[in-house]
Design a protein around this motif. Structure first.
Motif, short mmCIF file in Angstrom:
data_model
loop_
_atom_site.label_atom_id
_atom_site.label_comp_id
_atom_site.label_asym_id
_atom_site.label_seq_id
_atom_site.Cartn_x
_atom_site.Cartn_y
_atom_site.Cartn_z
N PRO A 9 0.61 -1.45 0.19
CA PRO A 9 0.38 -0.55 0.03
C PRO A 9 1.09 1.52 -0.14
O PRO A 9 1.54 1.12 0.63
CB PRO A 9 -0.58 -0.01 0.99
CG PRO A 9 -0.69 -1.94 1.59
CD PRO A 9 0.69 -2.30 1.09
N ARG A 238 2.29 -8.94 7.82
CA ARG A 238 0.90 -9.25 7.84
C ARG A 238 0.51 -10.47 6.65
O ARG A 238 -0.20 -9.47 4.98
CB ARG A 238 -0.01 -7.58 7.90
CG ARG A 238 -1.11 -8.08 8.04
CD ARG A 238 -1.80 -6.68 8.47
NE ARG A 238 -3.20 -7.12 8.86
CZ ARG A 238 -4.41 -7.21 7.81
NH1 ARG A 238 -4.35 -7.80 6.61
NH2 ARG A 238 -5.65 -7.55 8.48
N GLU A 240 -2.95 -12.66 5.77
CA GLU A 240 -4.10 -12.83 6.05
C GLU A 240 -4.58 -13.57 4.87
O GLU A 240 -4.37 -13.36 4.00
CB GLU A 240 -5.70 -11.64 5.86
CG GLU A 240 -6.04 -11.64 6.92
CD GLU A 240 -7.04 -10.64 7.02
OE1 GLU A 240 -8.66 -10.63 7.61
OE2 GLU A 240 -6.43 -9.28 6.62
N THR A 245 0.76 -8.40 2.97
CA THR A 245 1.50 -7.32 2.41
C THR A 245 2.39 -6.81 3.67
O THR A 245 2.78 -7.27 5.00
CB THR A 245 -0.02 -6.64 3.92
OG1 THR A 245 -1.34 -7.48 2.36
CG2 THR A 245 0.19 -5.31 2.78
N LEU A 247 4.19 -4.34 5.05
CA LEU A 247 3.77 -2.96 5.90
C LEU A 247 4.62 -1.40 5.40
O LEU A 247 5.70 -1.53 5.23
CB LEU A 247 3.60 -3.15 7.00
CG LEU A 247 2.81 -4.29 7.90
CD1 LEU A 247 2.66 -4.55 9.32
CD2 LEU A 247 1.29 -4.26 7.60
N ASP A 266 -4.91 -4.00 15.32
CA ASP A 266 -3.35 -2.69 15.19
C ASP A 266 -2.15 -3.71 15.72
O ASP A 266 -2.43 -5.32 16.00
CB ASP A 266 -3.83 -1.71 16.14
CG ASP A 266 -4.87 -1.43 15.74
OD1 ASP A 266 -5.20 -0.87 15.07
OD2 ASP A 266 -5.22 -0.98 17.27
N TRP A 283 0.87 0.01 13.24
CA TRP A 283 0.05 0.02 12.08
C TRP A 283 -1.35 0.10 12.05
O TRP A 283 -1.56 -1.61 13.46
CB TRP A 283 0.56 -1.01 11.04
CG TRP A 283 2.10 -0.29 10.79
CD1 TRP A 283 2.54 -0.17 9.26
CD2 TRP A 283 3.20 -1.01 11.49
NE1 TRP A 283 3.12 0.11 9.37
CE2 TRP A 283 4.70 -0.65 10.57
CE3 TRP A 283 3.47 -1.88 12.37
CZ2 TRP A 283 5.89 -1.07 10.22
CZ3 TRP A 283 4.37 -2.20 12.74
CH2 TRP A 283 5.70 -1.85 11.35
N GLY A 285 -5.27 -0.10 10.86
CA GLY A 285 -5.68 0.19 9.59
C GLY A 285 -4.90 0.17 7.91
O GLY A 285 -5.16 0.82 6.86
N GLY A 286 -3.83 -0.17 8.02
CA GLY A 286 -3.06 -0.54 6.80
C GLY A 286 -2.16 0.72 6.85
O GLY A 286 -1.42 0.91 5.72
N ARG A 287 -2.61 1.90 8.07
CA ARG A 287 -1.91 2.29 8.04
C ARG A 287 -0.69 2.93 9.08
O ARG A 287 -0.89 2.71 10.18
CB ARG A 287 -2.62 4.37 8.01
CG ARG A 287 -3.46 4.47 7.25
CD ARG A 287 -4.57 5.17 7.87
NE ARG A 287 -4.24 6.33 7.95
CZ ARG A 287 -4.41 7.50 8.34
NH1 ARG A 287 -5.46 7.49 9.34
NH2 ARG A 287 -3.44 8.44 8.40
N GLN A 288 0.92 3.45 8.52
CA GLN A 288 1.77 3.33 9.32
C GLN A 288 1.35 4.67 10.18
O GLN A 288 1.43 6.12 10.08
CB GLN A 288 2.91 3.66 8.52
CG GLN A 288 4.33 4.19 9.74
CD GLN A 288 5.14 5.04 9.07
OE1 GLN A 288 5.00 5.63 7.90
NE2 GLN A 288 6.64 4.44 9.64
#
Length: 377
Positions: A9, A238, A240, A245, A247, A266, A283, A285-288
């Motif tokens: 992402p 990560r 799933e 992914t 990060l 988280d 991290w 919701g996928g945000r740093q």
């Protein structure tokens, strides 16, 4: 096997506005107490559950012993080194057995005054560091008392061993089991480049999707939704379902801690900023999200309520902090300059290690009163 896919992402880092030091009010909400070792020894901490039971070890003069601290009492569990504690108060540990071969180490479960040896038949050196709420324990082991290579894997469940069908070692590592029974770990061959992470469900094991790199995988944790997290070559990962992914944030890593992910998904660890300094990171919701804690710093564990503990060494010594609701609280020491947390529960208890005024290392418990009413543990 399903084809691996790499998702990267493109998300921006977010810095949260935190105070560089806690206010007097925040500091007043923290108490730190020593978790005493057995007489003449030094204590270390392995974990804490939501009932405030703390597992650890006491070592120094004489054999190492596992210990349990609860409500001001220190209980000697017997010889061994505690590695984990579950919600039921079962303590997992390992005991080196001298005179039985060059490399013989057996896993133990201590509970309510009983000790259970859960070593697989014919095993030599056994490694076991995770236990779920049902008392299930995954382990890797050598098949001879004269070697330490982790060649095989097994799951202790419902009072018996269940073999895990994995590629042979020599370097199998299992560090994760959740309450649903998902097991995860990594494999490193003796020769070649076939390093990979794996996941097992009901003794059926398969590879997790891979990412580019040459180093081994370090699998840290999994939540009850089945999300697995870990690191390879300073890439925080990560997994799933059948996807993986990397990060966001560039160079970084997921904390090497069974509490590196919570039930909201988280994940905590570290990333490197433009100056090359390690920064404590979560991290979401996928945000740093980079915590505004002076670097170098690392986030080590996160509770289901979102509390984060870690360390900052801007002063030259690592010092423990707790991050809660956008604020940072320095946890303090037992009079020395050093402190590092190991684990936390959902009721404001943090455990770890610190120094006293004379520089000696001590096991410690911090009570950080929450900003909302809860049951005291």
């Amino acid at each position: 096997m399903p084809q691996s896919r790499l998702l990267v992402p493109l998300l921006l880092a977010v810095a949260l506005p935190l105070s560089a030091a806690p206010t007097a009010h925040a500091a007043d909400r923290v108490s730190v107490t020593e978790l005493p070792a057995l007489p003449g020894q030094t204590a270390s901490v392995a974990g804490v559950n939501d009932f405030g039971q703390v597992a650890g070890s006491s070592s120094g003069n004489g054999p190492q012993h596992a210990v349990l601290w609860h409500r001001g009492k220190t209980t000697d569990l017997g010889r061994g080194n505690a590695t984990a504690i579950n919600r039921r108060g079962q303590v997992l540990g390992l005991e080196y057995l001298s005179g039985s071969g060059t490399y013989v180490q057996h896993p133990r479960i201590w509970h309510n005054g009983t000790t259970t040896d859960i070593a697989p038949s014919g095993s030599g050196w056994v490694s076991a560091t995770a236990i779920n709420s049902a008392g299930a324990v995954p382990m890797t082991y050598s098949t001879s008392p004269y070697g330490y290579h982790q060649e095989a894997a097994s799951l202790w469940k419902d009072g018996r061993q269940q073999g895990l069908q994995l590629a042979g070692g020599p370097h199998l590592t299992i560090s994760v089991i959740n309450d649903a029974g998902l097991v995860a770990g990594s494999h490193l061959p003796m020769f070649g480049t076939d390093s990979h992470a794996f996941r097992c469900r009901e003794a059926s094991c398969g590879r997790l999707p891979s990412v580019p790199g040459t180093g081994r995988y370090a699998v840290s944790a999994a939540n009850e939704s089945g999300v697995v997290v870990g690191t390879r070559d300073n890439q925080p990962l990560r997994w799933e379902g059948e996807g993986v992914t990397v990060l966001p944030g560039g160079v970084g890593g997921v904390a090497a801690n069974p509490q590196a992910i919570n039930e909201r998904g988280d994940i905590v660890g570290w990333t490197q900023d433009a100056t090359g300094t390690k920064r404590a990171t979560v991290w979401r919701g996928g945000r740093q999200v980079v915590l505004d804690v002076p670097g170098p710093a690392e986030a080590l564990a996160i509770s289901d309520s979102g509390d984060i503990v870690g360390w900052s060494s801007a002063s030259g010594q690592r010092q423990a902090f707790l991050w809660r609701h956008g604020r940072v609280v320095e946890l303090g020491t037992l009079g020395g300059a050093y402190s590092v947390p190991v684990a936390l529960n959902n009721f404001g208890t943090v455990v770890g290690h610190t120094t006293a005024a004379d520089g000696s290392y001590r096991a410690a418990k911090w009570r950080v009163l929450p900003t909302w009413p809860t049951t005291t543990r």
